[in-house]
Design a protein around this motif. Structure first.
Motif, mmCIF file in Angstrom:
data_model
loop_
_atom_site.group_PDB
_atom_site.id
_atom_site.type_symbol
_atom_site.label_atom_id
_atom_site.label_comp_id
_atom_site.label_asym_id
_atom_site.label_seq_id
_atom_site.Cartn_x
_atom_site.Cartn_y
_atom_site.Cartn_z
ATOM 1 N N VAL A 1 34.222 46.312 -60.946
ATOM 2 C CA VAL A 1 35.501 45.644 -60.667
ATOM 3 C C VAL A 1 35.684 45.371 -59.174
ATOM 4 O O VAL A 1 36.782 45.050 -58.727
ATOM 5 C CB VAL A 1 36.691 46.464 -61.217
ATOM 6 N N GLY A 2 34.615 45.539 -58.393
ATOM 7 C CA GLY A 2 34.664 45.071 -57.011
ATOM 8 C C GLY A 2 34.804 46.125 -55.916
ATOM 9 O O GLY A 2 34.905 45.774 -54.744
ATOM 10 N N ARG B 1 50.394 52.942 -50.463
ATOM 11 C CA ARG B 1 49.572 53.438 -49.344
ATOM 12 C C ARG B 1 48.130 53.556 -49.830
ATOM 13 O O ARG B 1 47.874 53.448 -51.027
ATOM 14 C CB ARG B 1 50.085 54.805 -48.864
ATOM 15 N N ASP B 2 47.212 53.799 -48.919
ATOM 16 C CA ASP B 2 45.803 53.910 -49.304
ATOM 17 C C ASP B 2 45.619 55.004 -50.351
ATOM 18 O O ASP B 2 46.177 56.102 -50.221
ATOM 19 C CB ASP B 2 44.933 54.280 -48.085
ATOM 20 N N LEU B 3 44.809 54.683 -51.366
ATOM 21 C CA LEU B 3 44.390 55.692 -52.340
ATOM 22 C C LEU B 3 42.900 55.925 -52.143
ATOM 23 O O LEU B 3 42.121 54.972 -52.106
ATOM 24 C CB LEU B 3 44.641 55.203 -53.768
ATOM 25 N N VAL B 4 42.526 57.183 -51.987
ATOM 26 C CA VAL B 4 41.110 57.522 -51.900
ATOM 27 C C VAL B 4 40.730 58.189 -53.217
ATOM 28 O O VAL B 4 41.262 59.250 -53.558
ATOM 29 C CB VAL B 4 40.833 58.473 -50.712
ATOM 30 N N PHE B 5 39.859 57.533 -53.971
ATOM 31 C CA PHE B 5 39.411 58.091 -55.239
ATOM 32 C C PHE B 5 38.122 58.875 -55.000
ATOM 33 O O PHE B 5 37.175 58.333 -54.432
ATOM 34 C CB PHE B 5 39.142 56.976 -56.260
ATOM 35 N N ALA C 1 41.902 53.109 -61.482
ATOM 36 C CA ALA C 1 41.239 52.461 -60.343
ATOM 37 C C ALA C 1 40.727 51.094 -60.775
ATOM 38 O O ALA C 1 40.856 50.093 -60.053
ATOM 39 C CB ALA C 1 40.089 53.335 -59.830
ATOM 40 N N ARG C 2 40.146 51.041 -61.984
ATOM 41 C CA ARG C 2 39.610 49.771 -62.497
ATOM 42 C C ARG C 2 40.732 48.772 -62.780
ATOM 43 O O ARG C 2 40.641 47.603 -62.405
ATOM 44 C CB ARG C 2 38.802 50.046 -63.772
ATOM 45 N N GLN C 3 41.793 49.255 -63.401
ATOM 46 C CA GLN C 3 42.897 48.345 -63.706
ATOM 47 C C GLN C 3 43.520 47.774 -62.425
ATOM 48 O O GLN C 3 43.779 46.576 -62.327
ATOM 49 C CB GLN C 3 43.964 49.070 -64.528
ATOM 50 N N PHE D 1 32.879 58.039 -53.868
ATOM 51 C CA PHE D 1 34.132 57.766 -53.171
ATOM 52 C C PHE D 1 34.442 56.271 -53.185
ATOM 53 O O PHE D 1 33.542 55.449 -53.030
ATOM 54 C CB PHE D 1 34.052 58.224 -51.701
ATOM 55 N N ALA D 2 35.718 55.941 -53.352
ATOM 56 C CA ALA D 2 36.160 54.547 -53.212
ATOM 57 C C ALA D 2 37.576 54.578 -52.641
ATOM 58 O O ALA D 2 38.330 55.521 -52.905
ATOM 59 C CB ALA D 2 36.153 53.848 -54.565
ATOM 60 N N ARG D 3 37.893 53.587 -51.840
ATOM 61 C CA ARG D 3 39.232 53.527 -51.243
ATOM 62 C C ARG D 3 39.902 52.219 -51.649
ATOM 63 O O ARG D 3 39.279 51.164 -51.582
ATOM 64 C CB ARG D 3 39.115 53.620 -49.716
ATOM 65 N N LEU D 4 41.151 52.331 -52.105
ATOM 66 C CA LEU D 4 41.933 51.136 -52.426
ATOM 67 C C LEU D 4 43.010 51.005 -51.352
ATOM 68 O O LEU D 4 43.853 51.892 -51.197
ATOM 69 C CB LEU D 4 42.569 51.270 -53.821
#
Ligand SMILES: [Zn+2]
Length: 438
Positions: free
Chosen positions: A46-47, A138-142, A126-128, A64-67
């Motif tokens: 999903v990018g 605010r930033d979400l760190v998964f 996270a995908r949705q 880790f991924a950050r939105l």
């Protein structure tokens, strides 16, 4: 792909099917890499620009991924789950623990509640969010992590020490273990938010003394001296100490149900706690320090008095009690017993207040009008211990609305571990509200 709520069941099931048992030994703990690869592929699809990090040993993989959030000035929120699970004996189960099968309204398998359920909720959301272009406040760190079940030396603790950049800007963390409903009386449901954890403190005791022949009079026998000290410690009851989290838990239960928690004696308090059902196992252990002897070793031949005898003690210490606990230990053990910490992961505690707590409470109440949130302390430990060292306030809240008669705490590391399908969907809706408003 569908919305998170539709996808969460299949994600939970597929994660369970990946064998990520953590045996505590590097050579036999091999499945985390596959679990991480699965999560990584789902995020990349999903990018997300993900990072997969090996934490201190081959195959110990973390994702880790950050939105990015709307307000770059606000500190980030870490949303974390661990990908490893504890081992199982499949002969004890009624379905195969790696089946991830969906039957009788439950998803079955090792990790269903600890914690591939929450992993799947985080992953689904996270995908949705990425797919629909949601920008959180605010930033979400998964973070999907290795090695929680063996204490996180090859997971959260390694990452906190070696890659603090991954957590840049994170001042709060959301993970396990909390958010599961407990039904009290007819129509009161409480959703405990984990705000504190006892320490995990494993101690070795050692007595060195004069060796000798087993046939002779010998009054400095290391085995005898150690055995006496172990027995004193094993029978010792540490004092009742209610920290803010535990007191807050009792106060809220009293308000809701009228159950009083008298603190004039341990027996009276234990009796009141027992009325809470399965969760009493956890709550009872958070009202005092404990020190349980778990291993003994000495000697090599029946007629030789050895010069050394050793014991291992599993100590769990309340936040703020370490010094007092050690003073008490020394009094009980006496001068002939040496002690050292094999592992000592500190207790943690944060207060039950602030914007994130309010957001959690509102989110769960919108999905369950009978819901009440309250703080509680875990008797075990989680990855929160590593993140607290980085200065984060750590909360455990993996929301699940559960049937009143389900002995949920027994499912943690238990036989026939399973999670209700509708609870997973409920949890995903609650977590979505939290992450959209955090
Ligand atoms: Zn866990």
């Amino acid at each position: 792909m569908g919305r998170a709520e539709d996808e969460v069941v299949s994600l939970t099931s597929e994660l369970i099917q990946i064998d990520s048992q953590n045996t505590g030994e590097l050579a036999t703990t091999t499945g985390e890499a596959e679990a991480a690869a699965y999560v990584d592929a789902k995020l990349r699809e999903v990018g997300y620009e993900t990072e997969v990090i090996e934490s201190g040993a081959p195959g110990r993989h973390n994702v880790f991924a950050r939105l990015k959030g709307a307000d770059p000035e606000r500190p980030a929120l870490l949303v974390h789950g661990h990908l490893d699970v504890v081992p199982f004996d499949e002969s004890e189960w009624s379905v195969h623990p790696l089946s991830g099968s969906v039957q009788d309204g439950y998803v079955w398998g090792r990790g269903a509640v600890d914690m591939k359920d929450m992993d799947a909720m985080i992953l689904a959301l996270a995908r949705q969010f990425a797919a629909e272009g949601t920008v959180p406040p605010r930033d979400l760190v998964f973070a999907f992590l290795a090695d929680e079940e063996a204490g996180g030396a090859y997971g959260s603790h390694w990452l906190a020490e070696n890659r603090p950049d991954l957590f840049e800007g994170c001042t709060e963390a959301l993970g396990e273990v909390g958010g599961f409903s407990l039904t009290l009386g007819e129509d009161v449901r409480v959703y405990p938010v984990m705000t504190a954890e006892k320490s995990i403190a494993w101690m070795r005791l050692r007595v060195r003394s004069r060796p000798g022949h087993g046939s002779m009079i010998h009054d400095e026998n290391a085995v005898t001296i150690l055995a006496e000290a172990v027995a004193r410690l094993g029978r010792h009851r540490f004092p009742l100490v209610l920290t803010e989290s535990v007191q807050g838990f009792f106060d809220e239960i009293t308000t809701l149900t009228g159950i009083e928690f008298p603190t004039d004696s341990a027996a009276a308090l234990d009796g009141a706690v027992a009325k809470l059902g399965g969760v009493a196992r956890v709550v009872g252990a958070t009202t005092r320090d404990t020190a349980n002897p778990t291993m003994l070793s000495a000697g090599y031949k029946a007629n030789v008095i050895p010069s050394v005898a050793e014991a291992t003690i599993d100590c769990r210490v309340l936040p703020g009690r370490q010094e007092a606990f050690e003073r008490e230990l020394d009094e009980i053990l006496g001068p002939d017993v040496e002690r050292e910490w094999i592992r000592n992961l500190q207790a943690v505690e944060t207060s039950f207040d602030g914007e994130l707590v309010d957001v959690m409470t509102r989110a769960v109440q919108e999905e369950d009008p009978q819901a009440h949130t309250l703080p509680y302390m875990m008797s075990g430990g989680t990855d929160a211990k590593a993140f607290e060292k980085l200065g984060m306030r750590c909360f455990g809240f993996a929301p699940l609305r559960l049937p009143p008669d389900l002995d949920f705490t027994a499912l943690f590391h238990g036989i026939d571990e399973r999670v209700p399908v509708d609870a997973l969907q409920f949890g995903t809706r609650v977590l979505e509200k939290i992450l959209r408003r955090c």
